[in-house]
Motif scaffolding. Structure first.
Motif, mmCIF file in Angstrom:
data_model
loop_
_atom_site.group_PDB
_atom_site.id
_atom_site.type_symbol
_atom_site.label_atom_id
_atom_site.label_comp_id
_atom_site.label_asym_id
_atom_site.label_seq_id
_atom_site.Cartn_x
_atom_site.Cartn_y
_atom_site.Cartn_z
ATOM 1 N N GLY A 150 0.822 -1.217 0.000
ATOM 2 C CA GLY A 150 0.000 0.000 0.000
ATOM 3 C C GLY A 150 0.850 1.258 0.000
ATOM 4 O O GLY A 150 0.345 2.357 0.211
ATOM 5 N N GLY A 151 2.134 1.095 -0.229
ATOM 6 C CA GLY A 151 3.055 2.235 -0.105
ATOM 7 C C GLY A 151 3.147 3.090 -1.356
ATOM 8 O O GLY A 151 2.417 2.902 -2.328
ATOM 9 N N GLU A 152 4.086 4.015 -1.290
ATOM 10 C CA GLU A 152 4.276 5.003 -2.358
ATOM 11 C C GLU A 152 4.625 4.344 -3.696
ATOM 12 O O GLU A 152 4.146 4.746 -4.746
ATOM 13 N N GLU A 153 5.466 3.293 -3.628
ATOM 14 C CA GLU A 153 5.901 2.617 -4.855
ATOM 15 C C GLU A 153 4.692 1.995 -5.550
ATOM 16 O O GLU A 153 4.597 2.006 -6.777
ATOM 17 N N ALA A 154 3.775 1.420 -4.738
ATOM 18 C CA ALA A 154 2.575 0.808 -5.307
ATOM 19 C C ALA A 154 1.671 1.880 -5.918
ATOM 20 O O ALA A 154 1.094 1.691 -6.991
ATOM 21 N N LEU A 155 1.590 3.024 -5.247
ATOM 22 C CA LEU A 155 0.754 4.119 -5.770
ATOM 23 C C LEU A 155 1.270 4.634 -7.107
ATOM 24 O O LEU A 155 0.492 4.990 -7.992
ATOM 25 N N GLU A 156 2.594 4.659 -7.233
ATOM 26 C CA GLU A 156 3.167 5.135 -8.490
ATOM 27 C C GLU A 156 2.727 4.260 -9.663
ATOM 28 O O GLU A 156 2.606 4.736 -10.793
ATOM 29 N N LEU A 157 2.501 2.973 -9.383
ATOM 30 C CA LEU A 157 2.044 2.076 -10.450
ATOM 31 C C LEU A 157 0.636 2.438 -10.904
ATOM 32 O O LEU A 157 0.296 2.307 -12.078
ATOM 33 N N VAL A 158 -0.160 2.890 -9.943
ATOM 34 C CA VAL A 158 -1.546 3.213 -10.269
ATOM 35 C C VAL A 158 -1.589 4.350 -11.292
ATOM 36 O O VAL A 158 -2.412 4.354 -12.211
ATOM 37 N N THR A 159 -0.687 5.295 -11.152
ATOM 38 C CA THR A 159 -0.719 6.449 -12.053
ATOM 39 C C THR A 159 0.106 6.246 -13.322
ATOM 40 O O THR A 159 0.102 7.087 -14.205
ATOM 41 N N LEU A 160 0.826 5.116 -13.392
ATOM 42 C CA LEU A 160 1.668 4.867 -14.562
ATOM 43 C C LEU A 160 0.803 4.446 -15.742
ATOM 44 O O LEU A 160 0.091 3.450 -15.681
ATOM 45 N N GLU A 161 0.880 5.209 -16.811
ATOM 46 C CA GLU A 161 -0.005 4.958 -17.947
ATOM 47 C C GLU A 161 0.762 4.755 -19.225
ATOM 48 O O GLU A 161 1.758 5.424 -19.475
ATOM 49 N N ARG A 162 0.252 3.864 -20.050
ATOM 50 C CA ARG A 162 0.870 3.617 -21.342
ATOM 51 C C ARG A 162 0.281 4.585 -22.365
ATOM 52 O O ARG A 162 -0.910 4.564 -22.613
ATOM 53 N N THR A 163 1.109 5.422 -22.927
ATOM 54 C CA THR A 163 0.623 6.351 -23.961
ATOM 55 C C THR A 163 1.384 6.056 -25.251
ATOM 56 O O THR A 163 2.449 5.433 -25.209
#
Ligand code: HEC
Ligand code: HEC
Length: 409
Positions: free
Chosen positions: A305-318
């Protein structure tokens, strides 16, 4: 906060008298030095544990974790070759499709592999272990091999608890390519057995990460010069810095203490085999990191549930990410020719020639970086830029990491 304060204090350090740099060039230089410790990684609770690092060091040099007993991590990350391998494309059990990156200061990066398809060093390590072209091993054999070696078993169990009982497991198994023998054996295992085997693979990675986090090589002539040692840099390297920071515009991507923005760009290096670039690179890497069961959000993470996991949520393929590769660190770059994701360029002189002329640069759709313009460097300027890059070779923080640890504990 603390770091910001340090940087602020750093920027008020006295400027050596004899330098030819402007105040602005000094201010920019201070954003690259000194090299800080790698940022903590809470997804691996043993990331900075010295016992885990010692186990990781053993694993790194041990060729038993390969299908034919001849390939270890150190086969392609050779300590004497800057923890790279000196080849364009790496060779393990087969030829890989990419160039081996240096592992010096690797923990400074945020994403791993040229396409960033792993979000931690521990998740990264599982991939070469099971890649048929690299070590071709599997997580079931891994558990069995660890159990079979008294030293490894004791060290592992002290850190991670008991190894699973493998007696009823298939000989070899991994969730590999659909239809392969390994994958078929994997399907025959219960969900609980699969989870236990995967946990051993994650822990293998966590020990390796603890080792890799110690592969620090800072304190280069450039650092010493900026810290006040006026003799640390040649005149040529000093002129090279002015180009790097000025007209070269290199800092727009090679920024910060590791000389990388940690991000992905397409600079148009043509494929080794010629023709049009077809490797989706970061475009595919983003999908793979989302699907990786060993990512920061997954069940093997120590901080799902940490910051590293949150960064994945916002990582988007464009679409822009197609054909992008991660900006390599330039620290110690002189140790690890050839260069680029397929080792396309043989020397630093060739790299500088590329940025000077952009000759042969390929275009992927219309997403090519607009930042790059041919620099039209004179031969003296090109030599200065190379001299600057060579001034980034540091001193290993710990020499004891360059070979397997002695076996007594
Ligand atoms: C057959 C050669 C080979 C072997 C064996 C190998 N690697 Fe690598 N390694 C590579 C190549 C090639 C890449 C880049 C692959 C890519 O980006 O697609 C790489 C990438 C990496 C990276 C990412 C570095 C970065 O800057 O992103 C790390 C970390 C790493 N390897 C560690 C290991 C560890 C730990 C092992 C042993 C478990 C290992 N490697 C085994 C060839 C190898
Ligand atoms: C737009 C971002 C960007 C700019 C600007 C840029 N680089 Fe790079 N650099 C990269 C990327 C991305 C790679 C890896 C490309 C690849 O493998 O396809 C790279 C690779 C390199 C490498 C090879 C490193 C290795 O280990 O393989 C060197 C050396 C280098 N750059 C130096 C420079 C210099 C010097 C400048 C200024 C003249 C510069 N770069 C400007 C993004 C950039």
């Amino acid at each position: 906060m603390k770091l910001a304060l340090l940087l602020l204090l750093g920027s008020q350090a006295p400027v050596p008298q004899d330098a030819s740099w402007t105040e602005r060039e000094w201010t920019k230089a201070r954003t690259h030095t000194p090299l800080p410790d790698p940022r903590p990684n809470p997804t691996n609770r043993l990331a900075d544990n010295p016992h885990a690092a010692q186990l990781g060091q053993r694993l790194f040099f041990d060729a038993r974790f390969s299908a034919n007993g001849s390939v270890s991590c150190a086969s392609c990350h050779v300590p004497d070759l800057g923890f790279a391998d000196g080849k364009s494309l790496s060779m393990g059990l087969g030829r890989t499709t990419r160039h081996s990156p240096s592992l010096w200061n690797v923990a400074q990066q945020r994403w791993f592999f040229w396409d960033g398809r792993a979000d931690s060093l521990w998740a990264q390590a599982v991939q070469p272990l099971e890649n048929p072209k690299e070590m071709g091993f599997d997580r079931v054999s891994l558990a069995r091999t660890l159990r079979g070696d008294a030293t490894l078993r004791a060290e592992y169990e002290e850190l991670f608890g008991a190894l699973p009982d493998v007696s009823s497991w298939p000989e070899r198994a991994a969730p590999g390519d659909e239809g392969s023998e390994l994958a078929a054996a994997w399907k025959r295992m219960s969900a609980e057995e699969q989870r236990a085997a995967s946990r051993v693979a994650a822990n293998f990675g966590k020990a390796l990460e603890a080792f890799e986090r110690r592969l620090v090589r800072g304190d280069a002539p450039f650092d010493r010069f900026v810290a006040g040692d006026a003799k640390a840099l040649s005149e040529s390297a000093r002129r090279g810095w002015k180009l790097f920071a000025g007209r070269g515009n290199c800092r727009s991507c090679h920024s910060g203490p590791a000389f990388t923005d940690g991000e992905f760009h397409n600079i148009g290096i043509p494929p080794l085999a010629g023709g049009k670039p077809e490797d989706p690179a970061r475009y595919a890497g983003i999908d793979r990191v989302h699907l990786d069961p060993f990512n920061a959000q997954g069940e093997f993470s120590d901080a799902p549930g940490g910051e590293e996991a949150l960064e994945l949520v916002t990582l988007e393929r464009t679409p822009q990410t197609f054909g992008e590769y991660r900006t390599p660190s330039l620290r110690n770059v002189a140790l690890t020719a050839p260069y680029m994701h397929e080792g396309q360029l043989k020397s630093l002189a060739d790299v500088v020639r590329f940025y000077s002329t952009l000759e042969g640069a390929t275009q992927v759709g219309h997403h090519q970086e607009q930042v790059l313009q041919p620099l039209h460097l004179s031969s003296e300027e090109a030599a200065d830029l190379v001299a600057f890059l060579e001034s980034l070779t540091g001193t290993p923080a710990r020499n004891a990491l360059l070979a397997p640890p002695s076996s007594e504990r």
